[in-house]
Design a protein around this motif. Structure first.
Motif, PDB file in Angstrom:
ATOM      1  N   VAL A  47       0.857  -1.164  -0.085  1.00 38.00           N
ATOM      2  CA  VAL A  47       0.159  -0.008   0.034  1.00 38.00           C
ATOM      3  C   VAL A  47       0.737   1.238  -0.152  1.00 38.00           C
ATOM      4  CG1 VAL A  47      -1.827   1.384   1.246  1.00 38.00           C
ATOM      5  CG2 VAL A  47      -1.662  -1.287   1.181  1.00 38.00           C
TER       6      VAL A  47
ATOM      7  N   GLU B  70       0.134   2.939  -5.576  1.00 37.74           N
ATOM      8  CA  GLU B  70       0.092   1.486  -5.207  1.00 37.74           C
ATOM      9  C   GLU B  70       0.869   0.474  -6.136  1.00 37.74           C
ATOM     10  OE1 GLU B  70      -1.992   1.187  -2.128  1.00 37.74           O
ATOM     11  OE2 GLU B  70      -1.747   3.410  -2.584  1.00 37.74           O
TER      12      GLU B  70
ATOM     13  N   SER C 265      -6.201   2.759  -2.129  1.00 40.81           N
ATOM     14  CA  SER C 265      -5.374   2.037  -1.376  1.00 40.81           C
ATOM     15  C   SER C 265      -5.592   0.362  -1.600  1.00 40.81           C
ATOM     16  CB  SER C 265      -6.002   1.894   0.195  1.00 40.81           C
ATOM     17  OG  SER C 265      -5.228   1.154   1.209  1.00 40.81           O
TER      18      SER C 265
ATOM     19  N   ASP D 188      -8.924  -2.088  -5.190  1.00 39.94           N
ATOM     20  CA  ASP D 188      -8.636  -0.936  -4.524  1.00 39.94           C
ATOM     21  C   ASP D 188      -9.945  -0.528  -3.505  1.00 39.94           C
ATOM     22  OD1 ASP D 188      -6.415   1.435  -4.630  1.00 39.94           O
ATOM     23  OD2 ASP D 188      -8.538   2.275  -4.465  1.00 39.94           O
TER      24      ASP D 188
END
Length: 471
Positions: free
Chosen positions: A265, A271, A367, A390
């Protein structure tokens, strides 16, 4: 190529579904889906009904009390022994009730490249300045069908509430060992650089040989490897360091070897998903020996993801508004020295995706919450690809319910980074938000399961749904 799938609901009105795994009960002839929730429940499905497997809510730290309902603690890991059908063993990772501390720093951390003090902080007074304690335990399903705790494998003191990992326990089909992924300890920017320090348990991928009996039922609470009893040190090897926060590790069989996938992360920029097959883990006893001799351990074929000096393929930046033009950002290398030191030792990601991406067919990431290979044939174009999720697609331009995003990529034969494509879904969430909080698969990796929650807050109960991803 565009891929479109359906989301078929399996169960609704549950709490945050953090881990999705399948296993076969002793005496059963089919796999069941197990759903672990962040608040401490574990359910299983079968014949169209859902039942409770284990409820450890009374063992879990009180969640969502100090961060407006958002939390990254709780029940974070569930793994079934490869021989669960015969021995009934399974493993849990969770944040322990009654262990709340004040945290390792008195205020939120922001590094300043112009202030060396902020770049060289140390975690002092660890026994008092910490946030909570995480535990890794071995449990057994008894012959009467009741689960019971057998022993504790690790007790870990954590400096901050976040970056504890999720889907943090998985068994390696290569070694048969239990694999624990630990985040860097939390806050942001890894203020104590725990992820690169070989003695720190934080920010690592660790193999635990659960077949070795340490004869210690309840180990001491530690933060560093050398604080562990020798019998526990001898059960541990370290696969990787430089982990910021990972949604677990997954394995994909390819001929006679396994490709490993680990998501990292990001902080501000990207990412990242890493893949590797060959690696050389380092026994913790060797790490401690090198530490005592003030020397570096042999790191040939050891895996280093590069954090905190690197965020994916980029030197970790601090992103600030440009005062002369608020439509532009200034990006400053946060930890120049760390980036230089780790530049040659780190592996490169399979893929980066950005928090800001101007391409119309992509998305702005928030994230990474799950990475799984798909080896089924029901969704033909996804066969052999790597699917990831995500948490929430960023969209600052319009006020609309939050939506997570489902994505896929492929491993290139020339080992170069590949692009990614968004997977279209048909499910209508209406006016409710849909945060994609977990991604799971069955033992054969022929089915994919998606965990969705209607809120970012753990204190908003019964807003979770688990779907199967189908053609």
């Amino acid at each position: 190529m565009k891929v479109k799938v359906r989301l078929q609901p399996i169960v609704s009105n549950i709490n945050l579904p953090t881990v999705l795994k399948t296993a076969m009960f002793p005496g059963d002839s089919f796999e069941r889906l197990f759903i672990a929730t962040q608040v401490g429940e574990i359910f299983y499905t079968g014949n169209g009904i859902i039942k409770t497997f284990l409820d450890i809510r009374s063992r879990i730290i009180e969640l969502g009390t100090s961060n407006g309902g958002y939390d990254e603690r709780g029940l974070l890991g569930l793994a079934f022994h490869p021989k669960f059908y015969y021995n009934g063993l399974f493993y849990l990772h969770y944040s322990v009730v009654g262990t709340q501390g004040p945290g390792a720093l008195p205020e939120s951390f922001n590094p300043n490249p112009c202030d060396p003090k902020t770049l060289n902080l140390k975690w002092l007074n660890r026994e008092n300045q910490y946030d909570h304690i995480d535990t890794v335990e071995e449990w057994i399903l008894q012959s009467n069908g009741q689960p019971q705790k057998r022993r504790t494998l690790l007790n870990l003191r954590r400096p901050f509430f976040n970056h504890n990992g999720v889907n943090s326990l998985n068994f390696s089909p290569e070694t048969g060992k239990l694999v624990l992924t630990t985040g860097d300890g939390g806050s942001g920017y890894d203020p104590f650089n725990l992820s690169q320090d070989f003695m720190e348990i934080a920010g690592k991928i660790i193999e635990i040989d659960i077949d070795k009996n340490t004869f210690i039922y309840n180990p001491p609470v530690v933060t560093r490897f050398f604080e562990l009893p020798v019998s526990i040190q001898e059960t541990l090897t370290v696969i990787a360091k430089g982990v910021r926060n990972a949604p677990g590790i997954s394995f994909q069989r390819f001929c006679d070897r396994y490709i490993k996938y680990v998501g990292n992360v990001g902080q501000d920029l990207v990412e990242s998903i890493f893949s590797f097959s060959y690696y050389k883990p380092i026994p913790v006893t060797q790490l401690i020996q090198a530490y005592l001799m003030n020397s570096d351990p042999d790191q040939e074929r050891f895996i280093n993801f590069g954090w905190r000096g690197w965020e994916g393929d980029f030197p970790s930046p601090i992103i600030r508004n440009c005062p002369e033009n608020l439509d532009l950002d200034e990006k400053v290398i946060t930890y120049y020295n760390d980036a230089v030191i780790t530049s040659a030792k780190r592996i490169h990601p399979l893929i980066n995706y950005f928090h800001q991406d101007p391409r119309p067919d992509k998305f702005k990431g928030t994230s990474l919450t799950g990475v799984q290979p798909y080896m089924g044939n029901r969704i033909p174009y996804l066969t052999g690809s790597v699917v990831f999720t995500d948490f929430a697609r960023r969209n600052e331009e319009i006020q609309a319910p939050v939506r997570g995003v489902l994505v896929y990529t492929r491993v290139r034969t020339d080992c170069k980074p590949n692009d990614f494509s968004v997977i279209e879904t048909d499910y209508n969430f209406g006016y409710q938000s849909a945060y994609y909080v977990s991604l799971g698969t069955n033992l054969g990796q022929t089915r994919l399961f998606l965990g969705v929650h209607g809120s970012a807050n753990v204190t908003d109960f019964n807003k979770g749904t688990v779907f199967e991803i189908v053609p």
